[in-house]
Design a protein around this motif. Structure first.
Motif, PDB file in Angstrom:
ATOM      1  N   UNK A  58      63.146  19.426  58.017  1.00 40.25           N
ATOM      2  CA  UNK A  58      63.936  19.463  59.252  1.00 40.25           C
ATOM      3  C   UNK A  58      64.787  20.738  59.331  1.00 40.25           C
ATOM      4  N   UNK A  59      65.059  21.187  60.552  1.00 36.89           N
ATOM      5  CA  UNK A  59      65.961  22.324  60.756  1.00 36.89           C
ATOM      6  C   UNK A  59      67.291  21.983  60.092  1.00 36.89           C
ATOM      7  N   UNK A  60      67.872  22.959  59.425  1.00 35.72           N
ATOM      8  CA  UNK A  60      69.126  22.742  58.714  1.00 35.72           C
ATOM      9  C   UNK A  60      68.926  22.548  57.222  1.00 35.72           C
ATOM     10  N   UNK A  61      67.674  22.379  56.788  1.00 41.39           N
ATOM     11  CA  UNK A  61      67.386  22.253  55.365  1.00 41.39           C
ATOM     12  C   UNK A  61      67.577  23.612  54.710  1.00 41.39           C
ATOM     13  N   UNK A 107      61.357  22.282  66.634  1.00 40.99           N
ATOM     14  CA  UNK A 107      61.676  23.288  65.622  1.00 40.99           C
ATOM     15  C   UNK A 107      61.863  22.625  64.263  1.00 40.99           C
ATOM     16  N   UNK A 108      61.396  23.344  63.234  1.00 41.88           N
ATOM     17  CA  UNK A 108      61.517  22.869  61.856  1.00 41.88           C
ATOM     18  C   UNK A 108      61.791  24.068  60.950  1.00 41.88           C
ATOM     19  N   UNK A 109      62.186  23.779  59.719  1.00 41.69           N
ATOM     20  CA  UNK A 109      62.341  24.821  58.702  1.00 41.69           C
ATOM     21  C   UNK A 109      61.016  24.918  57.945  1.00 41.69           C
ATOM     22  N   UNK A 110      60.668  26.146  57.538  1.00 36.45           N
ATOM     23  CA  UNK A 110      59.421  26.366  56.803  1.00 36.45           C
ATOM     24  C   UNK A 110      59.702  27.186  55.553  1.00 36.45           C
ATOM     25  N   UNK A 151      58.242  35.085  48.796  1.00 34.15           N
ATOM     26  CA  UNK A 151      58.629  33.851  49.457  1.00 34.15           C
ATOM     27  C   UNK A 151      59.244  34.151  50.808  1.00 34.15           C
ATOM     28  N   UNK A 152      58.973  33.282  51.779  1.00 34.03           N
ATOM     29  CA  UNK A 152      59.501  33.438  53.126  1.00 34.03           C
ATOM     30  C   UNK A 152      60.154  32.124  53.545  1.00 34.03           C
ATOM     31  N   UNK A 153      61.463  32.152  53.756  1.00 33.51           N
ATOM     32  CA  UNK A 153      62.188  30.979  54.246  1.00 33.51           C
ATOM     33  C   UNK A 153      62.468  31.187  55.723  1.00 33.51           C
ATOM     34  N   UNK A 154      61.975  30.280  56.543  1.00 33.88           N
ATOM     35  CA  UNK A 154      62.175  30.321  57.994  1.00 33.88           C
ATOM     36  C   UNK A 154      63.118  29.169  58.343  1.00 33.88           C
ATOM     37  N   UNK A 155      64.381  29.466  58.654  1.00 37.45           N
ATOM     38  CA  UNK A 155      65.319  28.379  58.937  1.00 37.45           C
ATOM     39  C   UNK A 155      65.003  27.621  60.223  1.00 37.45           C
ATOM     40  N   UNK A 156      64.412  28.323  61.199  1.00 39.93           N
ATOM     41  CA  UNK A 156      64.023  27.685  62.449  1.00 39.93           C
ATOM     42  C   UNK A 156      62.704  28.284  62.924  1.00 39.93           C
ATOM     43  N   UNK A 157      61.662  27.479  62.924  1.00 42.37           N
ATOM     44  CA  UNK A 157      60.366  27.934  63.405  1.00 42.37           C
ATOM     45  C   UNK A 157      59.709  26.837  64.211  1.00 42.37           C
ATOM     46  N   UNK A 158      58.760  27.252  65.032  1.00 47.83           N
ATOM     47  CA  UNK A 158      58.071  26.278  65.877  1.00 47.83           C
ATOM     48  C   UNK A 158      56.640  26.750  66.103  1.00 47.83           C
TER      49      UNK A 158
END
Length: 194
Positions: free
Chosen positions: A23-26, A125-128, A140-147
């Motif tokens: 979930x977004x915010x993770x 939107x989710x985190x990836x 590594x790629x952290x996407x805090x908000x993606x869709x």
């Protein structure tokens, strides 16, 4: 004579990797090589096409009167994307992403999963977290908000693996960042002639 330097250990081959969603915010993982745990969920097998990190940029050029080349360029759009094809199309987090449906609504009843696709989808939107591994090196790629903003057709055929092909657009977080990078790469050796 010019000395051409090359270092094979500074190259990157996407030999292996994985993707996870939450979930977004993770928060991002504390250690990039740690196994992601709840609420992170695996996307499962990704096709051998791997992961594509894309850039979509547009700019406006300003050419003054009397010159034929610009003397300034302004970036007017800069979008980061990730594209991949997931093969485990029956994995609940994957189905949830593809159809924009909450996982709880996909829970089987008496062994059967039933759901309907809406004609009016809402933002999802989710985190990836994506990890690309090449021996001892990784990215590594952290996407805090993606869709997921692009989905391909899904083919069901005897000699072809069915998959969900996605393009995920990244959106800025509260700090204005779209992607956080965590890389382990070897140190660049000094130029022997410097």
């Amino acid at each position: 004579m010019v000395n051409i330097t090359r270092a094979a250990d500074l190259t990157m081959v996407g030999a292996n990797g994985g993707g996870w969603v939450a979930p977004v915010g993770t928060a991002a993982l504390a250690s990039p090589l740690a196994q992601p745990t709840d609420p992170w969920q695996a996307l499962g097998a990704i096709s051998d096409d791997g992961l594509v990190n894309g850039w979509d940029e547009e700019s406006q050029q300003f050419t003054p009167w009397g010159l034929t080349s610009p003397f300034r360029t302004q970036i007017t759009q800069s979008v980061r994307t990730f594209s991949l094809t997931v093969w485990e199309t029956s994995r609940l987090p994957v189905m949830s992403l593809h159809y924009r449906i909450d996982e709880d609504d996909l829970a089987p009843v008496s062994g059967i999963t039933k759901f309907a696709e809406t004609a009016s989808p809402v933002p999802d939107r989710r985190a990836f977290w994506f990890l690309v591994i090449d021996g001892d090196s990784y990215r590594g790629f952290y996407v805090p908000q993606g869709e997921i903003n692009e989905r391909s057709d899904v083919t069901y055929k005897q000699d072809e693996m069915s998959g969900f092909e996605w393009t995920i657009t990244t959106y800025p977080d509260a700090a204005g960042n779209t992607v956080y990078h965590v890389d382990k790469i070897p140190a660049t050796p000094a130029d022997p002639l410097s």
